[in-house]
Write a protein that holds these residues in place. Structure first.
Motif, PDB file in Angstrom:
ATOM      1  N   ALA A  36       0.807  -1.212   0.000  1.00 38.60           N
ATOM      2  CA  ALA A  36       0.000   0.000   0.000  1.00 38.60           C
ATOM      3  C   ALA A  36       0.842   1.264   0.000  1.00 38.60           C
ATOM      4  N   ALA A  37       2.169   1.134   0.179  1.00 43.97           N
ATOM      5  CA  ALA A  37       3.042   2.305   0.206  1.00 43.97           C
ATOM      6  C   ALA A  37       3.000   3.022  -1.138  1.00 43.97           C
ATOM      7  N   THR A  38       2.839   4.325  -1.105  1.00 48.07           N
ATOM      8  CA  THR A  38       2.718   5.100  -2.339  1.00 48.07           C
ATOM      9  C   THR A  38       4.074   5.482  -2.910  1.00 48.07           C
ATOM     10  N   THR A  39       5.087   5.500  -2.055  1.00 49.65           N
ATOM     11  CA  THR A  39       6.419   5.880  -2.530  1.00 49.65           C
ATOM     12  C   THR A  39       7.453   4.937  -1.942  1.00 49.65           C
ATOM     13  N   GLY A  40       8.633   4.964  -2.529  1.00 44.73           N
ATOM     14  CA  GLY A  40       9.733   4.182  -1.990  1.00 44.73           C
ATOM     15  C   GLY A  40       9.720   2.747  -2.471  1.00 44.73           C
ATOM     16  N   SER A  41      10.853   2.095  -2.296  1.00 43.65           N
ATOM     17  CA  SER A  41      10.991   0.703  -2.695  1.00 43.65           C
ATOM     18  C   SER A  41      11.224  -0.147  -1.462  1.00 43.65           C
ATOM     19  N   ALA A  42      11.445  -1.439  -1.654  1.00 41.39           N
ATOM     20  CA  ALA A  42      11.713  -2.325  -0.529  1.00 41.39           C
ATOM     21  C   ALA A  42      12.933  -1.822   0.234  1.00 41.39           C
ATOM     22  N   ALA A  43      12.836  -1.797   1.559  1.00 40.99           N
ATOM     23  CA  ALA A  43      13.907  -1.234   2.389  1.00 40.99           C
ATOM     24  C   ALA A  43      13.843  -1.850   3.778  1.00 40.99           C
ATOM     25  N   ALA A  44      14.643  -1.306   4.718  1.00 46.54           N
ATOM     26  CA  ALA A  44      14.614  -1.796   6.092  1.00 46.54           C
ATOM     27  C   ALA A  44      13.300  -1.433   6.764  1.00 46.54           C
ATOM     28  N   THR A  45      12.666  -0.341   6.318  1.00 48.31           N
ATOM     29  CA  THR A  45      11.369   0.090   6.839  1.00 48.31           C
ATOM     30  C   THR A  45      10.490   0.538   5.688  1.00 48.31           C
ATOM     31  N   SER A  46       9.230   0.095   5.690  1.00 50.78           N
ATOM     32  CA  SER A  46       8.276   0.491   4.655  1.00 50.78           C
ATOM     33  C   SER A  46       6.955   0.823   5.327  1.00 50.78           C
ATOM     34  N   GLU A  47       6.320   1.907   4.864  1.00 51.27           N
ATOM     35  CA  GLU A  47       5.059   2.357   5.454  1.00 51.27           C
ATOM     36  C   GLU A  47       4.027   2.609   4.367  1.00 51.27           C
ATOM     37  N   GLY A  48       2.751   2.437   4.731  1.00 47.50           N
ATOM     38  CA  GLY A  48       1.690   2.680   3.776  1.00 47.50           C
ATOM     39  C   GLY A  48       0.373   2.964   4.470  1.00 47.50           C
ATOM     40  N   LYS A  49      -0.576   3.528   3.732  1.00 49.86           N
ATOM     41  CA  LYS A  49      -1.925   3.795   4.223  1.00 49.86           C
ATOM     42  C   LYS A  49      -2.889   2.869   3.498  1.00 49.86           C
ATOM     43  N   VAL A  50      -3.813   2.288   4.244  1.00 52.04           N
ATOM     44  CA  VAL A  50      -4.766   1.358   3.662  1.00 52.04           C
ATOM     45  C   VAL A  50      -6.186   1.849   3.918  1.00 52.04           C
ATOM     46  N   ILE A  51      -7.003   1.802   2.899  1.00 50.35           N
ATOM     47  CA  ILE A  51      -8.390   2.253   2.999  1.00 50.35           C
ATOM     48  C   ILE A  51      -9.237   1.184   3.681  1.00 50.35           C
TER      49      ILE A  51
END
Length: 208
Positions: free
Chosen positions: A103-118
């Motif tokens: 669900a992350a809108t930006t960035g690629s796979a990394a040590a930390t990933s964040e996203g917003k889910v409806i």
């Protein structure tokens, strides 16, 4: 999105406007000015943020806007890795692998990933092990010790409640192999040392 309420100055009694949020949305407040486009920022809401707005009729027509925002929740995935010299300690880094919240809108796979889910949807968390490491599982705590809550990968995380924050921790362990040599009455040289009895050696990292 917003709904518009027109108040006519010709009205002879106070007017009550009621805001009803549809499924998947929440009521934010009442405004006298609405954004001119979907990407614009809302101004300051009226002091009365109740769903029912009681209006006193004045001498001019007035327009009020009820603002509704889609309900979302935050999902965070973090990668934790150990090392050959500290195999019972894990740190948040991409040494052993990376994570990605679909669900992350930006960035690629990394040590930390964040996203917003409806609301009504799920987030997909993917853990990818680096060379020399393997994925152990997902944990609810950054200690990533003991038994994982799930070894499913990718992992689907469902919506919980408005304002909730869901965090999952992926544990990556360095690969280890044990090599046992038995001289069987002779001697075996490992490195610069000769051994005349059975010996076991542990190799960590890329053991393939």
């Amino acid at each position: 999105f917003s709904e518009k309420v027109n108040v006519n100055a010709a009205a002879t009694a106070p007017v009550g406007a009621v805001a009803h949020a549809n499924e998947g949305y929440r009521f934010v407040g009442w405004y006298t000015v609405a954004p001119t486009n979907s990407g614009a920022t809302w101004g300051t809401a009226l002091s009365d943020t109740n769903t029912t707005l009681n209006l006193t009729v004045g001498t001019a027509n007035v327009v009020y806007y009820a603002r509704f925002d889609v309900i979302t929740y935050a999902v965070t995935a973090k990668a934790y890795s150990n090392s050959a010299s500290a195999q019972t300690t894990w740190a948040n880094n991409a040494t052993g692998g990376t994570v990605k919240v679909a669900a992350a809108t930006t960035g690629s796979a990394a040590a930390t990933s964040e996203g917003k889910v409806i609301k009504g949807n799920s987030a997909t968390l993917t853990a990818t092990a680096a060379t020399g490491y393997h994925f152990v599982g997902w944990y609810d705590s950054a200690t990533v010790s003991g038994t994982a809550v799930s070894s499913t990968n990718p992992l689907s995380v469902a919506y919980t409640s408005y304002g909730a924050t869901v965090s999952k921790y992926a544990r990556f362990d360095i690969n280890t192999n044990t090599l046992t040599v038995d001289p069987n009455g002779g001697s075996v040289k490992v490195g610069t040392t000769n051994y005349t009895s059975s010996q076991s050696f542990t190799q960590s990292g890329n053991t393939t």
